[in-house]
Design a protein around this motif. Structure first.
Motif, PDB file in Angstrom:
ATOM      1  N   LYS A 149       0.821  -1.209   0.000  1.00 32.42           N
ATOM      2  CA  LYS A 149       0.000   0.000   0.000  1.00 32.42           C
ATOM      3  C   LYS A 149       0.856   1.260   0.000  1.00 32.42           C
ATOM      4  O   LYS A 149       0.380   2.340   0.309  1.00 32.42           O
ATOM      5  N   GLY A 150       2.128   1.123  -0.317  1.00 33.81           N
ATOM      6  CA  GLY A 150       2.987   2.288  -0.443  1.00 33.81           C
ATOM      7  C   GLY A 150       3.149   3.078   0.834  1.00 33.81           C
ATOM      8  O   GLY A 150       3.456   4.258   0.800  1.00 33.81           O
ATOM      9  N   GLY A 151       2.941   2.453   1.986  1.00 31.90           N
ATOM     10  CA  GLY A 151       3.110   3.156   3.255  1.00 31.90           C
ATOM     11  C   GLY A 151       1.989   4.120   3.573  1.00 31.90           C
ATOM     12  O   GLY A 151       2.113   4.942   4.467  1.00 31.90           O
ATOM     13  N   LYS A 152       0.900   4.049   2.852  1.00 33.69           N
ATOM     14  CA  LYS A 152      -0.210   4.976   3.090  1.00 33.69           C
ATOM     15  C   LYS A 152      -1.042   4.494   4.274  1.00 33.69           C
ATOM     16  O   LYS A 152      -1.419   3.345   4.337  1.00 33.69           O
ATOM     17  N   GLY A 153      -1.348   5.398   5.188  1.00 31.66           N
ATOM     18  CA  GLY A 153      -2.127   5.049   6.360  1.00 31.66           C
ATOM     19  C   GLY A 153      -3.623   5.043   6.107  1.00 31.66           C
ATOM     20  O   GLY A 153      -4.383   4.466   6.875  1.00 31.66           O
ATOM     21  N   TRP A 154      -4.048   5.697   5.015  1.00 31.50           N
ATOM     22  CA  TRP A 154      -5.477   5.821   4.714  1.00 31.50           C
ATOM     23  C   TRP A 154      -5.710   5.501   3.252  1.00 31.50           C
ATOM     24  O   TRP A 154      -4.928   5.897   2.387  1.00 31.50           O
ATOM     25  N   LEU A 155      -6.783   4.792   2.968  1.00 28.08           N
ATOM     26  CA  LEU A 155      -7.100   4.387   1.607  1.00 28.08           C
ATOM     27  C   LEU A 155      -8.500   4.855   1.221  1.00 28.08           C
ATOM     28  O   LEU A 155      -9.378   4.973   2.069  1.00 28.08           O
TER      29      LEU A 155
END
Length: 165
Positions: A149-155
């Motif tokens: 998820k590319g280090g993303k905390g929110w999707l």
């Protein structure tokens, strides 16, 4: 574990919205090949000017192969917590109640601003409005964001983009 108070939820949601908006619109402008990493695999609805788009990979394909270079100027953003007890996923299932944190929420984010489609400086600006529902990214066993998820905390779970003018 105690439920987070309103101040904590407001801070978490505001920080998440600001971080997300900065990263998302930067990617739309200069890193279109990463756009699909902003979307939850369980994306429910994506609409662009009333047209349904199949998912994050389809959005990325539109921006990579069909859209001219685009510059976004965000004028405003707002957010609010939708669900204070979002069932956050982990690599091994859903978090138990004792593992929950203030980041286990879903957030409504509204954004408005200007978009320029094309390279010349004299291209007219178009006003846009966009609404997102963000959910926490799945976490691994160490509490970090799961790989892929590319280090993303929110999707993005849901998105609605509309050119206004």
């Amino acid at each position: 574990m105690f439920a987070p108070n309103e101040d904590t939820l407001t801070k978490v949601s505001t920080d998440a919205a600001m971080e997300f908006v900065q990263a998302f619109y930067t990617s739309l402008q200069s890193n279109r090949g990463s756009i699909s990493t902003f979307y939850s695999p369980a994306t429910s609805t994506i609409l662009f000017n009333g047209n349904v788009v199949a998912g994050g990979a389809a959005v990325q394909d539109i921006f990579v192969s069909q859209m001219p270079p685009t510059h976004y100027e965000v004028q405003s953003l707002d957010c609010q917590v939708i669900n204070q007890k979002y069932p956050t996923a982990t690599a091994t299932g859903v978090k138990r109640a004792a593992e929950k944190s203030a980041k286990d929420i879903s957030i409504l984010v509204t954004v408005s601003g200007y978009a320029k489609f094309g390279v010349p400086k004299n291209v007219p600006q178009r006003v846009f409005s966009e609404t997102f529902v963000l959910v926490p990214a799945p976490t691994n066993s160490l509490g970090g964001v799961a790989k892929g998820k590319g280090g993303k905390g929110w999707l993005i779970q849901s998105q609605n983009f509309r050119l206004v003018v």
